[in-house]
Scaffold this motif. Sequence first.
Motif, mmCIF file in Angstrom:
data_model
loop_
_atom_site.group_PDB
_atom_site.id
_atom_site.type_symbol
_atom_site.label_atom_id
_atom_site.label_comp_id
_atom_site.label_asym_id
_atom_site.label_seq_id
_atom_site.Cartn_x
_atom_site.Cartn_y
_atom_site.Cartn_z
ATOM 1 N N LEU A 31 7.073 -9.532 11.010
ATOM 2 C CA LEU A 31 5.913 -10.165 11.637
ATOM 3 C C LEU A 31 6.255 -11.571 12.139
ATOM 4 N N PHE A 32 6.922 -12.359 11.281
ATOM 5 C CA PHE A 32 7.326 -13.704 11.715
ATOM 6 C C PHE A 32 8.299 -13.640 12.887
ATOM 7 N N ALA A 80 8.470 -11.297 15.132
ATOM 8 C CA ALA A 80 7.698 -10.910 16.328
ATOM 9 C C ALA A 80 6.909 -12.091 16.862
ATOM 10 N N MET A 81 6.338 -12.902 15.954
ATOM 11 C CA MET A 81 5.575 -14.070 16.403
ATOM 12 C C MET A 81 6.494 -15.103 17.059
ATOM 13 N N LEU A 82 7.712 -15.228 16.557
ATOM 14 C CA LEU A 82 8.643 -16.193 17.150
ATOM 15 C C LEU A 82 9.172 -15.728 18.500
ATOM 16 N N LEU A 121 7.675 -13.569 20.609
ATOM 17 C CA LEU A 121 6.625 -13.237 21.561
ATOM 18 C C LEU A 121 6.551 -14.212 22.751
#
Length: 141
Positions: free
Chosen positions: A97-98, A100-102, A104
């Motif tokens: 998740l982290f 993917a957030m970085l 994105l």
Amino acid sequence: MKKIFSGLLFIFIFSSVSYGAVSQDIYVRQDVFDAKMEALFERFHGEIKALSEKIDGVEKTLSEKIDGVDKTLSRRIDGLEKRIEDTNNFLYYLLVLFGAMLILPFVNKWWENRKESSFTLDDVKKLIADAIAEAQLSVKN
């Protein structure tokens, strides 16, 4: 006085000699001795057998208790392994998740640049029409 002293000395000497001459050994017939020894061996054998049975009982009890403890520990270890596995999975999902957030914002920027640099069929038709128009103008001139 000499006679009394000599008499007492004589009594003491003979009493100690007579006591030393008496033997403390008691003789028993061979068959009586063998019977007593056989009874003693039977009693010892019975006590040894009783002790062996007690030891076997204690060994069986201890074995059952050890097996019970082993099963309990195995269940607890399996439960602990399951909890650790769940925790590891949670951490992996969290890292994804982290990540993917970085990534994105970079993906969005790349997508916008790709859209700007890509040509559609209408763009190609327009370029061809413009090229033909320029060619016609250059031929007229």
